[in-house]
Design an enzyme around this catalytic site. Structure first.
Site, PDB file in Angstrom:
ATOM      1  N   ASP A 160     -11.980  10.154  10.781  1.00 61.13           N
ATOM      2  CA  ASP A 160     -12.476   9.964   9.420  1.00 61.13           C
ATOM      3  C   ASP A 160     -11.345   9.579   8.477  1.00 61.13           C
ATOM      4  OD1 ASP A 160     -15.017  10.738  10.275  1.00 61.13           O
ATOM      5  OD2 ASP A 160     -14.654  12.847   9.818  1.00 61.13           O
TER       6      ASP A 160
ATOM      7  N   TYR B  72      -7.952  18.218  19.256  1.00 56.41           N
ATOM      8  CA  TYR B  72      -7.594  18.118  17.838  1.00 56.41           C
ATOM      9  C   TYR B  72      -6.859  19.388  17.416  1.00 56.41           C
ATOM     10  CZ  TYR B  72     -10.546  14.044  16.696  1.00 56.41           C
ATOM     11  OH  TYR B  72     -11.095  12.781  16.609  1.00 56.41           O
TER      12      TYR B  72
END
Length: 310
Positions: free
Chosen positions: A58, A127
């Site tokens: 994002d 992540y």
């Protein structure tokens, strides 16, 4: 032929990975540089030079190791060589790295094995979300990749919440599905850790303390000393899933929500305002894992199937 591209980027100045008209994205920058090097027009239908990525990030999210692939004809690839006396793939790697802006780095370009698909062949993605809370010192140099929170975080409570995410679940409370897709994902690991404070060059023996004129306060700390880090590994992630899970855990860690609330969100996969995504700058895609070459096509075929819960 298909090329695999391993790269990294600082996402702070990008509106995410995916190409969009008139705004700066990672995919847009890389594809534009490829077209310039290989002298391919943007509207060339025979040579679209379109990247396929392991995981779309994002706006504001970073990647220390992202993977993508591109299909390209061999004659077009040869255009990268020019006056260089190296293989075409090596020439493309060198030229692309020099042409790209400083917030994108090419680790490697290689010929992809048979059956490789950067997105669908991946086994898992890792992540890490980094936070400095009131228990740590704020380093303004890290403001682009670490989130600052004014209050102390309860790491034990956050880990109890994170433990609920492990396994195959519908993360509809914390994610948005792609068109025709689902929010069912398998989380393999989810853990909060407060990184211990340690110096990069610890004093020892005669070189320690005042004897060397080097005070303990001047010992250079390691990058992550004192940070609160969330590491999550899953087969794949739905849109906004990681940042929304981080936000949910942080609300528990701050005492604003309890574990029963988090359990309810996991049990009833319905999106609502309290489980929106946290700020993007603390999040980095750290690793993408793939199976052995002989299992790449099998994995890609299996992952394309729409997942359901037992």
């Amino acid at each position: 032929m298909r090329l695999r591209i391993d790269l990294a980027y600082d996402g702070g100045a990008f509106y995410g990975w995916a190409v969009q008209p008139d705004i700066r994205t990672v995919q847009g920058e890389v594809e534009s540089a490829l077209r310039r090097i290989l002298r391919v027009a943007a509207d060339d239908a025979d040579e679209p030079l379109r990247l396929v990525v392991a995981g779309r990030t994002d706006t504001g999210v970073h990647a220390s190791h992202q993977v993508c692939h591109i299909d390209i004809s061999e004659d077009v690839l040869q255009r990268a060589v020019g006056h260089m006396k190296v293989a075409a793939v090596t020439a493309l790697e060198h030229r692309l790295q020099r042409l790209l802006p400083g917030d994108i780095a090419i680790h490697r370009i290689s010929v992809a094995p048979e059956g490789f698909d950067a997105r669908f062949s991946a086994l898992e993605r890792t992540y890490v979300y980094r936070i400095v809370d009131r228990g740590g010192e704020v380093d303004p140099r890290l403001r682009g990749c670490v989130l600052h929170i004014d209050d102390d975080l309860d790491i034990d409570a956050m880990n109890r919440a994170a433990a609920m995410t492990i396994g195959l679940h519908d993360f509809g409370s914390f994610a948005t599905p792609n068109p025709g897709g689902t929010t069912i994902r398998e989380v393999k690991r989810a853990q909060w850790t407060r990184i211990g404070t340690s110096p990069l060059v610890p004093p020892s023996g005669r070189e320690s303390g005042r004897e060397s004129g080097l005070e303990q306060g001047y010992i250079v700390p390691t990058f992550e000393s004192g940070l609160v880090c969330f590491t999550i590994v899953a087969d794949a992630f739905a849109r906004n899933m990681v940042r929304s899970l981080v936000n949910g855990c942080v609300q528990v860690g701050l005492g604003k929500r309890d574990l029963d609330w988090f359990a309810g969100k996991m049990a009833v996969p319905k999106r609502e305002g309290s489980t929106g995504p946290i700020a993007p700058q603390g999040l980095t895609l750290e690793h993408v894992a793939y199976p052995s070459d002989d299992q790449l096509a099998v994995r890609a075929q299996a992952i394309r199937a729409k997942r359901t819960l037992p």
